[in-house]
Write an enzyme that holds these catalytic residues in place. Structure first.
Site, PDB file in Angstrom:
ATOM      1  N   ARG A  63       9.462  72.809   7.854  1.00 51.86           N
ATOM      2  CA  ARG A  63       9.126  74.160   7.393  1.00 51.86           C
ATOM      3  C   ARG A  63       8.592  75.019   8.541  1.00 51.86           C
ATOM      4  O   ARG A  63       8.896  76.217   8.623  1.00 51.86           O
ATOM      5  CB  ARG A  63       8.090  74.068   6.268  1.00 51.86           C
ATOM      6  N   HIS A  83      10.226  78.636   9.527  1.00 55.90           N
ATOM      7  CA  HIS A  83       9.443  79.866   9.543  1.00 55.90           C
ATOM      8  C   HIS A  83       9.345  80.447  10.947  1.00 55.90           C
ATOM      9  O   HIS A  83       9.184  81.659  11.108  1.00 55.90           O
ATOM     10  CB  HIS A  83       8.051  79.617   8.954  1.00 55.90           C
ATOM     11  N   ASP A  84       9.444  79.593  11.954  1.00 52.27           N
ATOM     12  CA  ASP A  84       9.462  80.087  13.325  1.00 52.27           C
ATOM     13  C   ASP A  84      10.757  80.839  13.603  1.00 52.27           C
ATOM     14  O   ASP A  84      10.743  81.969  14.110  1.00 52.27           O
ATOM     15  CB  ASP A  84       9.315  78.907  14.296  1.00 52.27           C
ATOM     16  N   SER A 137       6.523  81.477  18.011  1.00 48.76           N
ATOM     17  CA  SER A 137       5.547  82.522  17.672  1.00 48.76           C
ATOM     18  C   SER A 137       4.689  82.138  16.471  1.00 48.76           C
ATOM     19  O   SER A 137       3.531  82.544  16.370  1.00 48.76           O
ATOM     20  CB  SER A 137       6.250  83.860  17.412  1.00 48.76           C
ATOM     21  N   ASN A 150       2.870  82.285   4.769  1.00 47.05           N
ATOM     22  CA  ASN A 150       2.312  81.247   5.637  1.00 47.05           C
ATOM     23  C   ASN A 150       0.866  80.891   5.319  1.00 47.05           C
ATOM     24  O   ASN A 150       0.478  79.722   5.374  1.00 47.05           O
ATOM     25  CB  ASN A 150       2.397  81.684   7.102  1.00 47.05           C
ATOM     26  N   HIS A 169      14.624  71.373   0.596  1.00 48.62           N
ATOM     27  CA  HIS A 169      13.554  71.343  -0.404  1.00 48.62           C
ATOM     28  C   HIS A 169      13.502  70.007  -1.133  1.00 48.62           C
ATOM     29  O   HIS A 169      12.581  69.759  -1.913  1.00 48.62           O
ATOM     30  CB  HIS A 169      13.725  72.485  -1.407  1.00 48.62           C
ATOM     31  N   ASP A 188      17.760  63.626   0.571  1.00 52.77           N
ATOM     32  CA  ASP A 188      19.060  63.353  -0.038  1.00 52.77           C
ATOM     33  C   ASP A 188      19.563  64.635  -0.697  1.00 52.77           C
ATOM     34  O   ASP A 188      19.016  65.714  -0.474  1.00 52.77           O
ATOM     35  CB  ASP A 188      18.959  62.193  -1.037  1.00 52.77           C
TER      36      ASP A 188
END
Length: 333
Positions: free
Chosen positions: A68, A72-73, A82, A100, A199, A259
């Site tokens: 994650r 997000h980077d 960052s 975040n 996810h 999976d």
């Protein structure tokens, strides 16, 4: 006839949205290479892998945290580290962004890996590359596919709270908005569906799925008795008026294994996040629903596309360039 008119109107609206969104200027891909550290830090992957093995063995959730962080980077200014910058007197970092704050974790693990890399090859390996390699290892260590990670990214000298708030997809957004956000980064709907498959090892905060479980969850799951049991458990974790920081696995069956099971969750109408369920249930999801079904039926196809999409996302670099930070939390002085 009405169906054809609706389809043409939808296609036209999509074209307008996508044409109106500027594509991110990507760094010349030739600046990234599998051999970038072959002479300056040949053991970089071994160092990262060793630390990730220890971290995932101690806590499986660390795999999802690192994956994650990389995502997000890359969605803010490109994959430039960052997201790792702490606030300073002159800059508010991305850690305070809506998507975040109180949820993005794993920074201490990054610090530990960076310390090992600095001991091995001082001032050589960027924090952005660290995240890209660690994300790949995270997936592999919980049963997912392997891919070669091109490296040579630089660390940005600034963060952008505004871009973090505007560019990172949110759990409440609809399908057209989500497709547009991925398109802006040079990623298409196929990339989006594949990347969301991560996810399967993710967790979500109550604040991000409360509207979903008290909203249309029963409708999308067609009031199935087994779904009602699952929904009751979710409501215990996430009451209507409290427990914002309580968490639930997004894959209720195999949350510690990478999976294709999460796609079955969407097909059953049990997606925890509205943004994910939209890919299957939205009236606009005629193509994404087919892709969801494909990845549920063919795990090898999912693994192949996920690997390709991770490389594609990882190649989004910051055209402004940067440096190799000695400490991932602060720019060099």
């Amino acid at each position: 006839m009405a169906t054809g008119v609706c389809f043409r109107a939808f296609a036209l609206s999509m074209a307008c949205i996508l044409l109106a969104v500027p594509l991110l200027e990507a760094q010349d891909p030739s600046k990234l290479s599998l051999e970038y550290y072959s002479k300056t830090c040949p053991n970089v992957e071994h160092v990262v892998r060793t630390e990730m093995e220890c971290a995932v063995r101690a806590e499986t959730r660390n795999a999802a945290l690192m994956l994650r962080l990389h995502f997000h980077d890359c969605f803010v200014q490109g994959c430039d580290g960052s997201v790792l910058l702490d606030d300073t007197v002159t800059m508010i970092g991305e850690k305070q962004a809506d998507q975040n704050v109180n949820s993005l974790k794993g920074f201490e693990l990054v610090d530990k890996i960076k310390e090992k890399l600095e001991a091995e090859c001082p001032g050589t390996v960027s924090c952005a590359d660290l995240l890209a390699i660690a994300a790949r290892d995270a997936v592999v260590l919980v049963g997912g596919p392997y891919w070669d990670v091109p490296v040579g990214r630089l660390d940005s000298k600034k963060a952008s709270l505004d871009l973090a708030n505007s560019d990172i997809p949110t759990a409440q957004q609809g399908l057209l908005t989500l497709i547009a956000k991925f398109w802006q980064k040079g990623l298409d709907a196929t990339d989006m569906v594949a990347l969301v498959g991560s996810h399967t090892i993710g967790f979500a905060r109550c604040e991000n799925f409360r509207d979903r479980i008290y909203g249309d969850f029963e409708m999308t799951s067609k009031y199935n008795p087994s779904s009602e049991t699952y929904l009751s458990k979710l409501k215990e974790v996430c009451p209507r008026d409290s427990g914002d920081d309580n968490i639930s696995a997004m894959d209720s069956h195999t949350d510690a294994i990478f999976d294709n099971a999460y796609y079955e969750t969407l097909i059953k109408g049990e997606g925890l996040l509205n943004s994910d369920q939209e890919m299957w249930s939205s009236i606009a999801g005629y193509s994404t629903a087919d892709t969801v079904n494909k990845y549920w039926a063919d795990p090898a196809a999912f693994f192949k596309q996920f690997s390709d999409s991770m490389v594609k996302m990882g190649n989004i670099t910051n055209p402004a360039g940067g440096e190799v930070r000695k400490n991932c939390r602060f720019v060099n002085t």
